[in-house]
Design a protein around this motif. Structure first.
Motif, short mmCIF file in Angstrom:
data_model
loop_
_atom_site.label_atom_id
_atom_site.label_comp_id
_atom_site.label_asym_id
_atom_site.label_seq_id
_atom_site.Cartn_x
_atom_site.Cartn_y
_atom_site.Cartn_z
N ASP A 145 25.87 -11.20 80.74
CA ASP A 145 25.60 -12.56 80.26
C ASP A 145 25.34 -12.59 78.76
O ASP A 145 24.45 -13.30 78.28
CB ASP A 145 24.42 -13.17 81.01
N ASN A 146 26.10 -11.77 78.01
CA ASN A 146 26.08 -11.79 76.55
C ASN A 146 24.82 -11.20 75.93
O ASN A 146 24.60 -11.36 74.72
CB ASN A 146 26.29 -13.21 76.00
N TYR A 147 23.99 -10.52 76.72
CA TYR A 147 22.80 -9.89 76.18
C TYR A 147 22.68 -8.46 76.71
O TYR A 147 23.13 -8.16 77.82
CB TYR A 147 21.53 -10.67 76.56
N PRO A 148 22.07 -7.58 75.92
CA PRO A 148 21.80 -6.23 76.45
C PRO A 148 21.02 -6.33 77.75
O PRO A 148 20.14 -7.19 77.90
CB PRO A 148 20.95 -5.59 75.33
N TYR A 149 21.33 -5.45 78.69
CA TYR A 149 20.64 -5.46 79.98
C TYR A 149 19.50 -4.46 79.91
O TYR A 149 19.69 -3.25 79.97
CB TYR A 149 21.60 -5.11 81.11
N ILE A 150 18.27 -4.99 79.79
CA ILE A 150 17.08 -4.17 79.62
C ILE A 150 16.08 -4.51 80.71
O ILE A 150 15.71 -5.68 80.88
CB ILE A 150 16.46 -4.38 78.23
N LEU A 151 15.64 -3.51 81.46
CA LEU A 151 14.62 -3.67 82.48
C LEU A 151 13.32 -3.04 82.00
O LEU A 151 13.33 -2.02 81.29
CB LEU A 151 15.04 -2.98 83.77
N LEU A 152 12.19 -3.63 82.40
CA LEU A 152 10.88 -3.11 82.05
C LEU A 152 10.03 -2.95 83.31
O LEU A 152 10.15 -3.73 84.25
CB LEU A 152 10.16 -4.05 81.08
N THR A 153 9.18 -1.93 83.30
CA THR A 153 8.21 -1.74 84.38
C THR A 153 6.84 -1.53 83.77
O THR A 153 6.70 -0.93 82.69
CB THR A 153 8.57 -0.55 85.28
N THR A 154 5.81 -2.01 84.44
CA THR A 154 4.43 -1.80 83.99
C THR A 154 3.60 -1.11 85.07
O THR A 154 2.37 -1.04 84.96
CB THR A 154 3.77 -3.14 83.62
#
Length: 345
Positions: A145-154
């Motif tokens: 969707d035109n953006y870097p695919y970045i996942l985060l976990t806490t």
């Protein structure tokens, strides 16, 4: 591109001139698998994890003297292209592939699995993971969707959420990572992280200073192309190395390695490594006052002890991943091979 030496790098080189610089020693270790091993996570001098194809990964708790083989109990087609070990018994595994083949698991030895993420987008493809500490981590994948695919976990990888794209640069056409060595993203102190991108004519860094809340981008000097760009980035403090190349030119020399001494704000091409072709993995460490940078790929391993001014070939076999922590490290690659690398006197 002409290679110049930034004044900051020149000062470091002058400060590191030492006639007794250590030379790396290597030892090929006995491996319990013939699978391609693509990622390495060193916990300490004893505990190290390696992961790879055929849903397999291995662990040593005695500094590489002995290895234990693990496999996913039901899905033997998974390619574990990255792994992060928290200690000798707990790790996070990332599998790569299109759509639902991209997954993230937590693993507690000897055989406790929890599947924590499955890619829902058929166009998605995870490339690498890293952690700032035992709770906060990041995963990166090809743009969606035109953006870097970045996942985060806490929470140590037990759940993952896509990073807010509001404060994120848009992705270039075809931009993504190379899921080759588990090092297209690396974390630093105080919420810093660098993502090394490539493909589709793109070649840059996407950087955060606040644990993924906001992002900026800056260009890399490495070669660009449909299958070219950055593949791997590694930092120790504010000194870093990036490597890559053009995967379609396995027997050619290209602009495939650069260094930064200011935390990635600026980069300068190194001299040409001795080994031809693209490099898939990189690692940098500091021993005494000397920075040792290692790069590896299908044609071998080169290292530099002067921030890329000169290079030496360490080995000429096929390696995909390399990780050096302090004075000890490992390289891994095809046919399950594992190389131990020592900078000890």
């Amino acid at each position: 591109m002409k290679r110049l030496l930034f004044p900051s790098i020149a000062l470091v080189l002058l400060g590191c001139s030492n006639p007794q610089i250590r030379e790396p020693k290597i030892e090929l270790l006995e491996s319990p698998t013939n699978s391609l091993l693509q990622a390495i996570s060193i916990v300490d001098e004893n505990a190290v994890w390696l992961s790879g194809h055929n849903a397999s990964f291995i662990r040593s708790t005695d500094g590489g003297e002995n290895w234990e083989l693990f496999e996913h109990p039901t899905i033997d087609s998974l390619q574990f292209r990255d792994i992060h070990g928290f200690d000798s018994d707990h790790a996070v595994l990332m599998s790569a592939g299109p759509g639902s083949l991209s997954r993230i698991f937590t693993f507690d030895a000897p055989n406790q699995w929890q599947e924590n993420f499955v890619m829902q987008d058929s166009l998605g493809f995870l490339d690498c993971i890293d952690f700032w500490d035992d709770q906060n981590g990041i995963a990166y994948g090809d743009a969606i969707d035109n953006y870097p695919y970045i996942l985060l976990t806490t929470n140590g990888g037990k759940s993952w959420n896509r990073a807010d794209t509001t404060n994120m640069p848009q992705a270039g056409k075809g931009e993504g990572g190379f899921a080759a060595s588990g090092t297209c993203v690396t974390t630093g102190a105080n919420g810093k992280a660098w993502i090394a991108t490539g493909a589709g004519g793109n070649c840059r860094f996407i950087v955060t200073n606040d644990y993924g809340k906001s992002w900026t981008a800056n260009n890399s000097p490495l070669i660009t192309g449909d299958a070219a760009g950055n593949t791997s980035v590694s930092f120790v403090g504010t000194t870093g190395v990036v490597t890559g190349g053009d995967l379609m030119k396995p027997e050619e020399y290209t602009d495939n390695c650069a260094f930064s001494t200011d935390g990635g704000n600026s980069w300068i091409l190194s001299s040409q490594p001795q080994t031809k072709g693209a490099f898939y993995g990189s690692s940098i460490t500091k021993v005494d006052e000397t920075y040792f940078a290692f790069v590896c790929g299908p044609n071998g391993i080169d290292y530099s002890s002067n921030l890329g001014q000169t290079w030496v070939t360490l080995d000429s076999m096929n390696y995909w991943a390399i990780n050096i922590q302090n004075e000890i490290g490992y390289a891994s690659g095809t046919d399950g091979k594992i190389l131990r690398i020592s900078l000890q006197p």
